[in-house]
Design a protein around this motif. Sequence first.
Motif, PDB file in Angstrom:
ATOM      1  N   GLN A 120      68.137  -0.614-100.933  1.00  0.00           N
ATOM      2  CA  GLN A 120      67.716  -0.896-102.310  1.00  0.00           C
ATOM      3  C   GLN A 120      67.577   0.405-103.107  1.00  0.00           C
ATOM      4  OE1 GLN A 120      63.749  -2.418-102.827  1.00  0.00           O
ATOM      5  NE2 GLN A 120      64.340  -3.632-104.605  1.00  0.00           N
ATOM      6  N   ARG A 121      66.950   1.418-102.480  1.00  0.00           N
ATOM      7  CA  ARG A 121      66.789   2.693-103.183  1.00  0.00           C
ATOM      8  C   ARG A 121      68.138   3.342-103.463  1.00  0.00           C
ATOM      9  NH1 ARG A 121      62.685   3.910 -98.868  1.00  0.00           N
ATOM     10  NH2 ARG A 121      60.744   2.965 -99.606  1.00  0.00           N
ATOM     11  N   LEU A 122      69.054   3.277-102.497  1.00  0.00           N
ATOM     12  CA  LEU A 122      70.390   3.841-102.746  1.00  0.00           C
ATOM     13  C   LEU A 122      71.112   3.087-103.841  1.00  0.00           C
ATOM     14  CD1 LEU A 122      72.000   6.254-101.478  1.00  0.00           C
ATOM     15  CD2 LEU A 122      69.815   5.696-100.387  1.00  0.00           C
ATOM     16  N   GLY A 123      70.851   1.794-103.951  1.00  0.00           N
ATOM     17  CA  GLY A 123      71.421   1.051-105.079  1.00  0.00           C
ATOM     18  C   GLY A 123      70.874   1.549-106.406  1.00  0.00           C
TER      19      GLY A 123
ATOM     20  N   ALA B  98      64.597   9.763-104.392  1.00  0.00           N
ATOM     21  CA  ALA B  98      65.113  10.506-103.247  1.00  0.00           C
ATOM     22  C   ALA B  98      63.975  10.930-102.327  1.00  0.00           C
ATOM     23  CB  ALA B  98      65.901  11.715-103.724  1.00  0.00           C
ATOM     24  N   GLU B  99      62.840  11.331-102.893  1.00  0.00           N
ATOM     25  CA  GLU B  99      61.689  11.717-102.073  1.00  0.00           C
ATOM     26  C   GLU B  99      61.239  10.561-101.191  1.00  0.00           C
ATOM     27  OE1 GLU B  99      58.683  12.895-104.791  1.00  0.00           O
ATOM     28  OE2 GLU B  99      59.849  14.571-105.593  1.00  0.00           O
ATOM     29  N   ARG B 100      61.208   9.368-101.758  1.00  0.00           N
ATOM     30  CA  ARG B 100      60.781   8.206-100.976  1.00  0.00           C
ATOM     31  C   ARG B 100      61.799   7.883 -99.881  1.00  0.00           C
ATOM     32  NH1 ARG B 100      58.471   3.377-104.543  1.00  0.00           N
ATOM     33  NH2 ARG B 100      57.582   2.855-102.497  1.00  0.00           N
ATOM     34  N   CYS B 101      63.059   8.149-100.150  1.00  0.00           N
ATOM     35  CA  CYS B 101      64.086   7.907 -99.130  1.00  0.00           C
ATOM     36  C   CYS B 101      63.920   8.840 -97.938  1.00  0.00           C
ATOM     37  CB  CYS B 101      65.481   8.092 -99.725  1.00  0.00           C
ATOM     38  SG  CYS B 101      66.037   6.770-100.821  1.00  0.00           S
ATOM     39  N   VAL B 102      63.709  10.120 -98.187  1.00  0.00           N
ATOM     40  CA  VAL B 102      63.735  11.108 -97.102  1.00  0.00           C
ATOM     41  C   VAL B 102      62.367  11.347 -96.495  1.00  0.00           C
ATOM     42  CG1 VAL B 102      65.737  12.215 -98.167  1.00  0.00           C
ATOM     43  CG2 VAL B 102      63.454  13.141 -98.604  1.00  0.00           C
TER      44      VAL B 102
ATOM     45  N   PRO C  45      66.698  -2.281 -95.212  1.00  0.00           N
ATOM     46  CA  PRO C  45      66.932  -2.926 -96.515  1.00  0.00           C
ATOM     47  C   PRO C  45      66.291  -2.178 -97.685  1.00  0.00           C
ATOM     48  CG  PRO C  45      65.348  -4.182 -95.219  1.00  0.00           C
ATOM     49  CD  PRO C  45      65.935  -3.156 -94.306  1.00  0.00           C
ATOM     50  N   TYR C  46      65.174  -1.523 -97.429  1.00  0.00           N
ATOM     51  CA  TYR C  46      64.514  -0.803 -98.511  1.00  0.00           C
ATOM     52  C   TYR C  46      65.275   0.471 -98.863  1.00  0.00           C
ATOM     53  CZ  TYR C  46      60.880  -4.077 -97.219  1.00  0.00           C
ATOM     54  OH  TYR C  46      60.196  -5.228 -96.932  1.00  0.00           O
TER      55      TYR C  46
END
Length: 389
Positions: free
Chosen positions: A279-282, A334-338, A275-276
């Motif tokens: 949220q970031r992709l949103g 993006a950094e937090r995503c990957v 879910p997080y």
Amino acid sequence: MPELINPPATSAATLPAATPALAAAGAAALAPRLFAQAAHSDVEGGFPTQEFNWLREAGLLAAPLPAALGGSGLNEPAHTYELLSTLRHIGRGNLAVGRVYEGHVNALQLIGRFGRPAQVQAWAADARAGHLFGVWNTEAHDGVKLEPVPEGRYRLSGSKTFGSGAGHLTRPLLTAALPDGGWQMLVLPADTQVPEYDARFWRPLGMRASASFRVDFTGLEVGPEQLLGAPGDYYRQPWFSGGAIRFAAVQLGGAEAIFDETRRFLRALGRIDDPYQRQRLGQLSILVASGQHWLHAAAELAARPGPDAETVVAHANLVRSAIEDICLRVLPLAERCVGARGLLRPEPFERLHRDLTHYLRQPAPDAALADAGRYALDHSRPAHRLWHD
């Protein structure tokens, strides 16, 4: 001194796309190839030679020319959206290629606007033949000067910094100071009047493949047919500041590449149900879509008949400021995503991050935003009519 870089031999370019829309579509189709090649071109002091051969083959070096001169008409105000789309697609393929190609577009715009008919014809023929143009204006204390010499010719002295495409541009457009203080444009035939390139200047964080060297022109001579426009034309508004929408389009392409790679990375790890991450992709989706809307707005203003120069400049400053902010917010999301794993080579994030961070450092960002604020304070139209009367 480093060994001089020989400009590449030009070859006949294929015909450009018949319409601006087809030129933009061609750039979109080319973007994945540019992206796949980018890691191989990311060498300090290198240049994306193969990529520009692809642009030549696609007719994109001639595409900014008017249709009457063998181009697609990308540089015409009515086709600003197609131009910005072309720049955005090239930028998402490789920001270094986008940086140099934007300079090529800028040079051809200046030639079309300020050149005499014979000059426009001659330089258009060069673009159709595959010559690469660009604009070199930035300089330090040893800036370029232009001195009249006998037989109606002019001698150059001094250097430019950040000469993107150095050694590969065969038709750089540069500015030079005249003895009376005027600021004169000229187009240098750099394949025959070869300047001195200093690659030691270029030790960048990112954009390594743009070959933005120091370039010394001391001792070179040009004739009056190489001088473009009248002194001071380079800084005429709204074109000088209004052109910021072009580099903003390339920057947004870099943000789109980061978005696409973030999504690909999460899918490969099976993290799409987190879910997080959703949220970031949103949030990333909002940012990228916002940038695309800004480019639409810039194109609409450019295509509208009769906007005054002040409005065009102020709105361009809004666009570049908004897209800079968008890109600066895309990067940490993006950094937090990957995570740390995604920032390891050979993942492309490390290069994308370096290139976009470096390219966002355009001159005077605070002054650009302050100018947009001044415009808002100086005009009493309500917000819904301030930019789109």
